[in-house]
Scaffold this motif. Sequence first.
Motif, short mmCIF file in Angstrom:
data_model
loop_
_atom_site.label_atom_id
_atom_site.label_comp_id
_atom_site.label_asym_id
_atom_site.label_seq_id
_atom_site.Cartn_x
_atom_site.Cartn_y
_atom_site.Cartn_z
N TRP A 1 -5.51 -0.54 2.02
CA TRP A 1 -6.23 0.95 1.70
C TRP A 1 -5.36 2.00 2.73
O TRP A 1 -5.11 3.02 2.25
CB TRP A 1 -7.51 0.94 1.46
N VAL B 1 -8.46 9.75 -3.76
CA VAL B 1 -8.05 8.15 -3.96
C VAL B 1 -9.39 7.20 -3.71
O VAL B 1 -9.71 7.08 -2.36
CB VAL B 1 -6.70 7.56 -3.50
N THR B 2 -9.94 6.68 -4.81
CA THR B 2 -11.18 5.87 -4.51
C THR B 2 -11.19 4.64 -5.21
O THR B 2 -10.59 4.25 -6.19
CB THR B 2 -12.33 6.83 -4.87
N PRO B 3 -12.03 3.68 -4.44
CA PRO B 3 -11.93 2.31 -5.09
C PRO B 3 -12.89 2.31 -6.16
O PRO B 3 -13.93 3.13 -6.41
CB PRO B 3 -12.74 1.38 -4.10
N GLU C 1 -8.82 -2.41 4.52
CA GLU C 1 -8.03 -1.65 4.98
C GLU C 1 -6.40 -1.87 5.15
O GLU C 1 -5.59 -0.80 5.32
CB GLU C 1 -8.85 -1.17 6.41
N LEU D 1 -1.92 2.95 1.81
CA LEU D 1 -2.02 3.44 0.42
C LEU D 1 -2.40 5.06 0.51
O LEU D 1 -1.83 5.88 0.15
CB LEU D 1 -3.01 2.69 -0.27
N ARG D 2 -3.35 5.40 1.39
CA ARG D 2 -3.94 6.72 1.47
C ARG D 2 -2.95 7.50 2.30
O ARG D 2 -2.73 8.76 1.92
CB ARG D 2 -5.41 6.72 2.09
N ALA E 1 -6.62 -4.99 -5.03
CA ALA E 1 -7.28 -3.71 -4.56
C ALA E 1 -8.44 -4.11 -3.66
O ALA E 1 -8.57 -2.83 -2.86
CB ALA E 1 -7.62 -2.78 -5.56
N GLN E 2 -8.86 -5.21 -3.78
CA GLN E 2 -10.30 -5.55 -2.87
C GLN E 2 -9.82 -5.87 -1.23
O GLN E 2 -10.22 -6.56 -0.73
CB GLN E 2 -11.07 -6.31 -3.55
N GLY F 1 0.92 -1.19 0.17
CA GLY F 1 -0.07 -0.11 0.07
C GLY F 1 0.85 1.41 -0.13
O GLY F 1 0.39 1.99 -0.77
N GLY G 1 0.81 4.17 -2.64
CA GLY G 1 0.22 5.42 -2.53
C GLY G 1 1.62 6.52 -2.89
O GLY G 1 1.14 7.38 -3.64
#
Length: 295
Positions: free
Chosen positions: A252, A273-275, A249, A255-256, A245-246, A219, A223
């Motif tokens: 993600w 940044v969105t799924p 957390e 990553l964020r 990507a699924q 991640g 990012g």
Amino acid sequence: MVAIALDIGATKFAAATVDSNGIPENPQRIAVPESGVWAACHELLTAVAAGQRVTSVGIGSAGPVDIAAGVSGPLNIPEWAAGFPLVESVRKLFPEAEIRFAIDGACLALAEQRLGAARGADNALCMTVSSGIGGGVISDGRVVMGRTGNAGHVGHIVVPGNEEPCACGGFGCVEAVASGKSAVRWARRQGWTGTTGVELAAAARAGTPIAVAALERAGTAIGAAVASAAALLDTDLVVIGGGFAQSGEPLWGPLRAAAAAHARLAFLRELRVTPSELTDQATLRGAAILALPGA
């Protein structure tokens, strides 16, 4: 008469007929074999066509590609890595069909722009994080193809602090660090005994330390790549899909955090940044849009 969409992925092929709205119907999938790759793809397309007259085919392929030559050269399909004449082969199978061909990332961007999380966006980066990492670019309202058709191939952005060798021949590429296959490979070197990205993500969500570390590493690399690409493209939206990507957390969160840490310029302050809303069908949906006349 029928239109067909074809998704050439690193580990699976998918194909479907396409309805009048550009939506794939009754998709069929096969795993990519170690040998006889075109024979397997031929069989899949023949099954989907079911004896009907095929008038158009939209193809999205893992890259790199050479759109002008109609050649697909996915790094993760050894039999095709040197370049396979995909368009010519499909044309021999369906000689009456109009064939439109793009890298999978461009199909992803097209699908997200028309149907998914990038609806209404004039500028966006759309990424897939799966067994490999790819992407497509929307700039000033249009999906960008580039000189050879490989625009948006973000898996080969080099991320800091990593020296992992990549299938492209370089090292430190985000695909070599953060794809599902790469994260599994790293975790196994640390002593984890699972074999798939799905297992790794489940272990991370359950708190297994090595799996947590593997997804944090992946991640963080993604990012950093997102922030770099967003600065280059002057975009405020990054959409990320694909199977790995699924992972939730554990992927993600880092990553964020990494994207926010690196995206410090004033024009990146609103970076989102969105799924993906289309999950693992995005490339096939983009190929279906390509298959429609006038798309």
